[in-house]
Write a protein that holds these residues in place. Structure first.
Motif, PDB file in Angstrom:
ATOM      1  N   UNK A  44       0.838  -1.207   0.000  1.00  0.00           N
ATOM      2  CA  UNK A  44       0.000   0.000   0.000  1.00  0.00           C
ATOM      3  C   UNK A  44       0.869   1.251   0.000  1.00  0.00           C
ATOM      4  N   UNK A  45       1.933   1.247   0.806  1.00  0.00           N
ATOM      5  CA  UNK A  45       2.823   2.418   0.852  1.00  0.00           C
ATOM      6  C   UNK A  45       3.541   2.609  -0.479  1.00  0.00           C
ATOM      7  N   UNK A  46       3.944   1.507  -1.097  1.00  0.00           N
ATOM      8  CA  UNK A  46       4.652   1.603  -2.378  1.00  0.00           C
ATOM      9  C   UNK A  46       3.740   2.151  -3.475  1.00  0.00           C
ATOM     10  N   UNK A  47       2.484   1.696  -3.487  1.00  0.00           N
ATOM     11  CA  UNK A  47       1.556   2.080  -4.561  1.00  0.00           C
ATOM     12  C   UNK A  47       0.898   3.438  -4.328  1.00  0.00           C
ATOM     13  N   UNK A  48       0.626   3.762  -3.049  1.00  0.00           N
ATOM     14  CA  UNK A  48      -0.193   4.942  -2.759  1.00  0.00           C
ATOM     15  C   UNK A  48       0.493   5.977  -1.861  1.00  0.00           C
ATOM     16  N   UNK A  49       1.628   5.633  -1.303  1.00  0.00           N
ATOM     17  CA  UNK A  49       2.297   6.552  -0.394  1.00  0.00           C
ATOM     18  C   UNK A  49       2.063   6.164   1.057  1.00  0.00           C
ATOM     19  N   UNK A  50       2.771   6.824   1.947  1.00  0.00           N
ATOM     20  CA  UNK A  50       2.705   6.490   3.365  1.00  0.00           C
ATOM     21  C   UNK A  50       1.376   6.871   4.014  1.00  0.00           C
ATOM     22  N   UNK A  51       0.651   7.798   3.411  1.00  0.00           N
ATOM     23  CA  UNK A  51      -0.627   8.275   3.957  1.00  0.00           C
ATOM     24  C   UNK A  51      -1.632   8.338   2.810  1.00  0.00           C
ATOM     25  N   UNK A  52      -2.699   7.541   2.891  1.00  0.00           N
ATOM     26  CA  UNK A  52      -3.688   7.551   1.807  1.00  0.00           C
ATOM     27  C   UNK A  52      -5.105   7.587   2.371  1.00  0.00           C
ATOM     28  N   UNK A  53      -6.081   7.668   1.475  1.00  0.00           N
ATOM     29  CA  UNK A  53      -7.445   8.018   1.884  1.00  0.00           C
ATOM     30  C   UNK A  53      -8.248   6.878   2.496  1.00  0.00           C
ATOM     31  N   UNK A  54      -8.389   5.764   1.762  1.00  0.00           N
ATOM     32  CA  UNK A  54      -9.318   4.702   2.156  1.00  0.00           C
ATOM     33  C   UNK A  54      -8.603   3.356   2.136  1.00  0.00           C
ATOM     34  N   UNK A  55      -8.852   2.576   3.174  1.00  0.00           N
ATOM     35  CA  UNK A  55      -8.400   1.182   3.206  1.00  0.00           C
ATOM     36  C   UNK A  55      -9.632   0.331   3.477  1.00  0.00           C
ATOM     37  N   UNK A  56      -9.859  -0.673   2.644  1.00  0.00           N
ATOM     38  CA  UNK A  56     -11.043  -1.500   2.779  1.00  0.00           C
ATOM     39  C   UNK A  56     -10.736  -2.974   2.878  1.00  0.00           C
ATOM     40  N   UNK A  57     -11.770  -3.732   3.243  1.00  0.00           N
ATOM     41  CA  UNK A  57     -11.666  -5.187   3.330  1.00  0.00           C
ATOM     42  C   UNK A  57     -12.837  -5.748   4.088  1.00  0.00           C
ATOM     43  N   UNK A  58     -12.863  -7.055   4.228  1.00  0.00           N
ATOM     44  CA  UNK A  58     -13.922  -7.708   4.968  1.00  0.00           C
ATOM     45  C   UNK A  58     -13.789  -7.491   6.465  1.00  0.00           C
ATOM     46  N   UNK A  59     -14.913  -7.609   7.157  1.00  0.00           N
ATOM     47  CA  UNK A  59     -14.934  -7.392   8.605  1.00  0.00           C
ATOM     48  C   UNK A  59     -14.007  -8.358   9.329  1.00  0.00           C
TER      49      UNK A  59
END
Length: 463
Positions: free
Chosen positions: A213-228
């Motif tokens: 996630x850090x490599x693709x979007x940077x150290x700070x990004x908007x939304x992280x999703x997934x199953x509960x």
């Protein structure tokens, strides 16, 4: 104004991107050793709709969904099958894409693999060790030291002392605290391994997502999703890794979709109520499965049952039936509509409430039917265009109505016979030979054909 339920704050928050007009989103993807199941389908469809709606609002969205292509289950399955790990994972990546395509899920912008992200994974582990947040154990594994991250538990709301009381260190583990989790696993004989400063080995599961996630979007990004089911420990551990390594908040909005239940019981292989997407698609149209998933709010439990799938298929059939005989107004912007468009936006702005959005679309369908009955062609064309534009946001109505209702006429050997029977039935009705007309209707019904008389004409569709 869009509001998102943030799992971190446990409340709805007005969405404000880090960079105006830009949204970066990361969603935990599949571990590719088997066919996707209904739970995977829900994750794919839910965050596909999130992406579609954000783009409809004008945001430039970068959507990343990773692939875990190395872990214990993959190694075990490849050995059982007598095939290489690469052959296994490539095969099931292709199967995953096939299921996603069938469900109308757009491909993510980036789909990084764990095995192709080793430099980023190794760099993050080195950073955590350098900051005193991780240590190499006597068995060669590298562990994250949970006691060094004061905010541990903030996503799940769990207290460290309570978690520690319920955990034990396994005999074969060398970690110093039962809550510590592995970042790098020392190589075992016969398993794939990569070079590292701590010896040959492979990454733990949690570190993959933090690094990718850090490599693709940077150290700070908007939304992280997934199953509960990923909220703890996977996403909790991601926060500890990412924020520990980068000294900043990693994600602004955490989103988690609810569990899938089968006939009101939790879906589980041990209970024998475990369905793959492929099994479901053998019984129901893919678009009906998508409609079924969207008929519940994404955070609510989704109860998979045959009657629910049948209801979804029937609802979708009603939409396609209304769209069948009308030429929709092209290039229509639903956001300009002050009545239905405003209601649709209100539903979607309320934490992506697709269930409510579908009810708005049902009202549009009723208005369309009334316009058709009153021979209001321009209004009917407008409402049909409105439905299709709503459908683009939800990934619905992607087929031609005739194809959905009847099938591919070019490949349908019964089509000519069905048309001939309908002509004969209409003549029987004109001759007031009601008995023969009823017999033909019954014959068509036995063939799985539903006939509908409306506006002076007869149409048919598959039951």
């Amino acid at each position: 104004m869009l509001k998102i339920h943030n799992s971190l704050s446990r409340q709805k928050e007005t969405f404000k991107p880090i960079t105006a007009g830009k949204v970066n989103m990361y969603v935990c993807g599949m571990t590719v050793y088997d066919l996707c199941h209904v739970g995977h389908a829900r994750v794919m469809v839910v965050f596909d709709v999130v992406t579609r709606y954000l783009r409809a609002l004008g945001y430039n969205v970068t959507y990343v969904r990773n692939i875990t292509d190395i872990d214990d289950k993959i190694i075990k399955r490849a050995a059982e099958n007598g095939e290489t790990i690469q052959a296994l994972t490539e095969r099931f990546i292709a199967e995953m894409h096939q299921d996603a395509d069938a469900l109308g899920v757009l491909r993510p912008d980036l789909e990084p693999k764990a095995t192709e992200s080793m430099p980023e994974i190794l760099a993050m582990v080195e950073t955590l060790i350098g900051k005193g947040l991780a240590y190499k154990a006597d068995n060669g594994d590298v562990y994250y030291d949970v006691s060094k991250f004061e905010a541990y538990g903030k996503l799940s709301g769990r207290q460290v002392d309570d978690l520690r009381a319920g955990e034990r260190i396994a005999v074969n583990e060398a970690k110093t605290d039962p809550l510590d989790f592995v970042l790098w696993k020392a190589a075992k004989e016969g398993e794939p391994a990569w070079e590292s400063p701590w010896g040959m080995g492979r990454p733990g599961w949690h570190i993959e997502c933090s690094a990718m996630s850090a490599h693709c979007l940077g150290e700070h990004f908007d939304i992280h999703g997934g199953g509960q089911d990923l909220q703890f420990p996977h996403h909790e551990n991601e926060i500890a890794q990412s924020e520990g390594a980068h000294d900043c908040q990693s994600v602004n909005y955490w989103m988690h979709n609810g569990f899938v239940r089968i006939d009101d019981e939790k879906m589980s292989k041990s209970l024998g109520n475990f369905f793959t997407v492929r099994e479901v698609l053998a019984q129901y149209p893919a678009e009906a499965v998508r409609y079924f998933i969207l008929s519940s709010h994404y955070r609510s439990p989704l109860n998979y049952a045959e009657d629910q799938l049948e209801q979804a298929k029937a609802a979708l059939t009603r939409f396609y039936t209304s769209l069948r005989d009308v030429e929709p107004q092209p290039e229509l912007n639903w956001q300009d509509d002050k009545e239905f468009g405003s209601r649709f936006a209100e539903a979607m702005d309320d934490d992506f409430n697709t269930a409510l959005a579908l009810s708005v679309m049902a009202d549009v369908r009723q208005a369309l039917n009334k316009a058709l009955e009153n021979n209001e062609a321009d209004l009917a064309a407008y409402l049909a265009g409105l439905l299709l534009s709503f459908g683009d946001v939800l990934g619905l109505f992607q087929q031609d109505a005739e194809t959905f209702l009847v099938g591919d006429m070019a490949e349908d050997s019964d089509a000519d016979a069905i048309d001939a029977l309908i002509v004969e039935r209409n003549q029987a009705r004109a001759d007031k030979n009601w008995s023969r007309a009823d017999d033909i209707r019954d014959q068509l019904s036995e063939m799985g054909i539903v006939i509908e008389d409306a506006a002076g004409k007869t149409s048919w569709r598959r039951a």
